[in-house]
Design an enzyme around this catalytic site. Structure first.
Site, PDB file in Angstrom:
ATOM      1  N   ASP A  18      17.198   1.931  -1.423  1.00 53.91           N
ATOM      2  CA  ASP A  18      16.637   1.747  -0.303  1.00 53.91           C
ATOM      3  C   ASP A  18      17.943   2.369   1.386  1.00 53.91           C
ATOM      4  O   ASP A  18      18.466   1.758   0.891  1.00 53.91           O
ATOM      5  CB  ASP A  18      16.140   0.071   0.118  1.00 53.91           C
ATOM      6  CG  ASP A  18      15.736  -0.131   1.658  1.00 53.91           C
ATOM      7  OD1 ASP A  18      16.190   0.179   2.230  1.00 53.91           O
ATOM      8  OD2 ASP A  18      14.153  -0.435   1.550  1.00 53.91           O
ATOM      9  N   ASP A  68      18.374  -0.128   4.295  1.00 57.30           N
ATOM     10  CA  ASP A  68      19.314  -1.626   3.588  1.00 57.30           C
ATOM     11  C   ASP A  68      20.922  -1.350   3.349  1.00 57.30           C
ATOM     12  O   ASP A  68      21.361  -1.373   3.662  1.00 57.30           O
ATOM     13  CB  ASP A  68      18.415  -1.938   2.438  1.00 57.30           C
ATOM     14  CG  ASP A  68      17.360  -2.455   2.418  1.00 57.30           C
ATOM     15  OD1 ASP A  68      17.304  -3.219   4.026  1.00 57.30           O
ATOM     16  OD2 ASP A  68      16.669  -3.058   1.418  1.00 57.30           O
ATOM     17  N   THR A 117       0.931  -1.405  -0.144  1.00 54.56           N
ATOM     18  CA  THR A 117      -0.357  -0.091  -0.244  1.00 54.56           C
ATOM     19  C   THR A 117       0.713   1.275  -0.400  1.00 54.56           C
ATOM     20  O   THR A 117       0.441   2.211  -0.178  1.00 54.56           O
ATOM     21  CB  THR A 117      -0.470   0.475   0.886  1.00 54.56           C
ATOM     22  OG1 THR A 117       0.557  -0.045   2.831  1.00 54.56           O
ATOM     23  CG2 THR A 117      -1.812  -1.108   1.427  1.00 54.56           C
TER      24      THR A 117
HETATM   25  C1  PRP Z   1      11.817   4.538   3.722  1.00 57.90           C
HETATM   26  C2  PRP Z   1      12.203   5.850   4.475  1.00 57.90           C
HETATM   27  C3  PRP Z   1      11.263   6.773   4.828  1.00 57.90           C
HETATM   28  C4  PRP Z   1      10.197   5.999   3.725  1.00 57.90           C
HETATM   29  C5  PRP Z   1      10.290   7.451   3.105  1.00 57.90           C
HETATM   30  O1  PRP Z   1      11.958   3.729   5.874  1.00 57.90           O
HETATM   31  O2  PRP Z   1      13.438   5.471   5.387  1.00 57.90           O
HETATM   32  O3  PRP Z   1      10.905   5.802   6.560  1.00 57.90           O
HETATM   33  O4  PRP Z   1      11.148   4.649   3.298  1.00 57.90           O
HETATM   34  O5  PRP Z   1       9.263   6.210   2.326  1.00 57.90           O
HETATM   35  P1  PRP Z   1       7.631   6.878   1.876  1.00 57.90           P
HETATM   36  O6  PRP Z   1       7.953   8.759   1.837  1.00 57.90           O
HETATM   37  O7  PRP Z   1       6.928   7.179   0.797  1.00 57.90           O
HETATM   38  O8  PRP Z   1       6.878   7.082   3.168  1.00 57.90           O
HETATM   39  P2  PRP Z   1      11.469   2.402   5.210  1.00 57.90           P
HETATM   40  O9  PRP Z   1       9.870   2.081   5.362  1.00 57.90           O
HETATM   41  O10 PRP Z   1      12.343   1.563   3.708  1.00 57.90           O
HETATM   42  O11 PRP Z   1      11.936   2.023   6.482  1.00 57.90           O
HETATM   43  P3  PRP Z   1      13.485   1.198   7.615  1.00 57.90           P
HETATM   44  O12 PRP Z   1      13.189   2.858   7.331  1.00 57.90           O
HETATM   45  O13 PRP Z   1      13.059   0.954   8.272  1.00 57.90           O
HETATM   46  O14 PRP Z   1      13.954   1.356   5.879  1.00 57.90           O
HETATM   47  N1  URA Z   2      12.251   4.174   0.931  1.00 56.57           N
HETATM   48  C1  URA Z   2      13.484   4.357   0.651  1.00 56.57           C
HETATM   49  O1  URA Z   2      14.388   3.770   1.234  1.00 56.57           O
HETATM   50  N2  URA Z   2      13.856   5.038  -0.788  1.00 56.57           N
HETATM   51  C2  URA Z   2      13.518   4.925  -1.351  1.00 56.57           C
HETATM   52  O2  URA Z   2      13.597   5.273  -2.910  1.00 56.57           O
HETATM   53  C3  URA Z   2      11.846   5.245  -1.102  1.00 56.57           C
HETATM   54  C4  URA Z   2      11.496   4.812   0.123  1.00 56.57           C
END
Ligand code: PRP
Ligand code: URA
Length: 209
Positions: free
Chosen positions: A200, A203, A108
């Protein structure tokens, strides 16, 4: 977009360009992210209020300035926001730190909250929310909403790279919140990743690719 500020400092831009490179491993990625965060913190604090004080040097009394505004709270959005924390704490060592845990549902793309631990006095602090990525903007918007529900009134968002969609989300949901970025990229892809972005962020910081 009036509330979106791109930090054009050559050192920020140089290090950010290095960081984007897919060949950069976790160790160098973390180091670069930390350095960029410190430089960004330097830039976004340039308008912080000061007051005049006197200080006694070994020779005479000098007039000087010290910070006079609200105390700062740093709010990393877990996980990836943690990668920006140490760089900021090096410049603002007395800041209190609140953690907001959000992950983005891969189907989503909506943020799911799993953790929240904040300083008790967020209502009286200047809060800087940090997360490297502003993609759809859902995570940052949800974190800011949560802080406002706890009484916060003075909030800045600092991300490394944003998509136009994310910037628009923050403008729409939180027009009172200034957004600072090293870069505003082209778009999101079908998986909600920023293009060209850096992949990411979580990651790459934690080596969980
Ligand atoms: C990533 C990033 C943000 C989010 C951005 O986190 O660090 O928090 O995605 O995406 P958005 O603007 O569409 O909400 P992620 O959900 O991958 O979690 P993580 O930091 O635990 O890897
Ligand atoms: N979260 C990430 O870590 N990378 C992107 O490009 C978007 C969301």
């Amino acid at each position: 977009m009036s509330n979106i500020h791109i930090l054009e400092h050559p050192l920020i831009q140089h290090k950010f360009t290095l960081l984007r490179d897919k060949a950069v491993g976790a160790k160098d990625f973390r180091e670069l992210l930390s350095e960029i965060s410190m430089l960004m913190a330097y830039e976004i604090t340039r308008d912080f209020p000061t007051k005049e004080v006197e200080v006694e040097t070994p020779v005479a009394v000098a007039k000087g300035k010290v910070l006079a505004g609200k105390k700062v709270g740093l709010i990393p959005i877990l996980r990836a926001g943690l990668g920006m924390l140490d760089g900021m704490l090096r410049l603002i060592p007395a800041a209190k730190v609140g953690h907001v845990g959000l992950y983005r549902d891969p189907e989503t793309l909506k943020p799911v909250e799993y953790y929240c631990k904040l300083p008790t006095d967020v209502a009286n602090r200047k809060l800087i929310v940090v997360d490297p990525m502003l993609a759809t903007g859902g995570s940052a918007s949800a974190a800011i909403t949560l802080l406002k529900e706890k009484g916060a009134k003075d909030i800045i968002l600092m991300c490394l790279v944003g998509a136009p969609e994310g910037a628009a989300t923050i403008q729409r949901d939180h027009p009172d919140v200034p957004v600072y970025l090293a870069a505003l990229d082209e778009r999101l892809n079908d998986h909600g990743y920023i293009v060209p972005g850096l992949g990411d962020a979580g990651d790459r910081i934690f080596g969980t690719l």
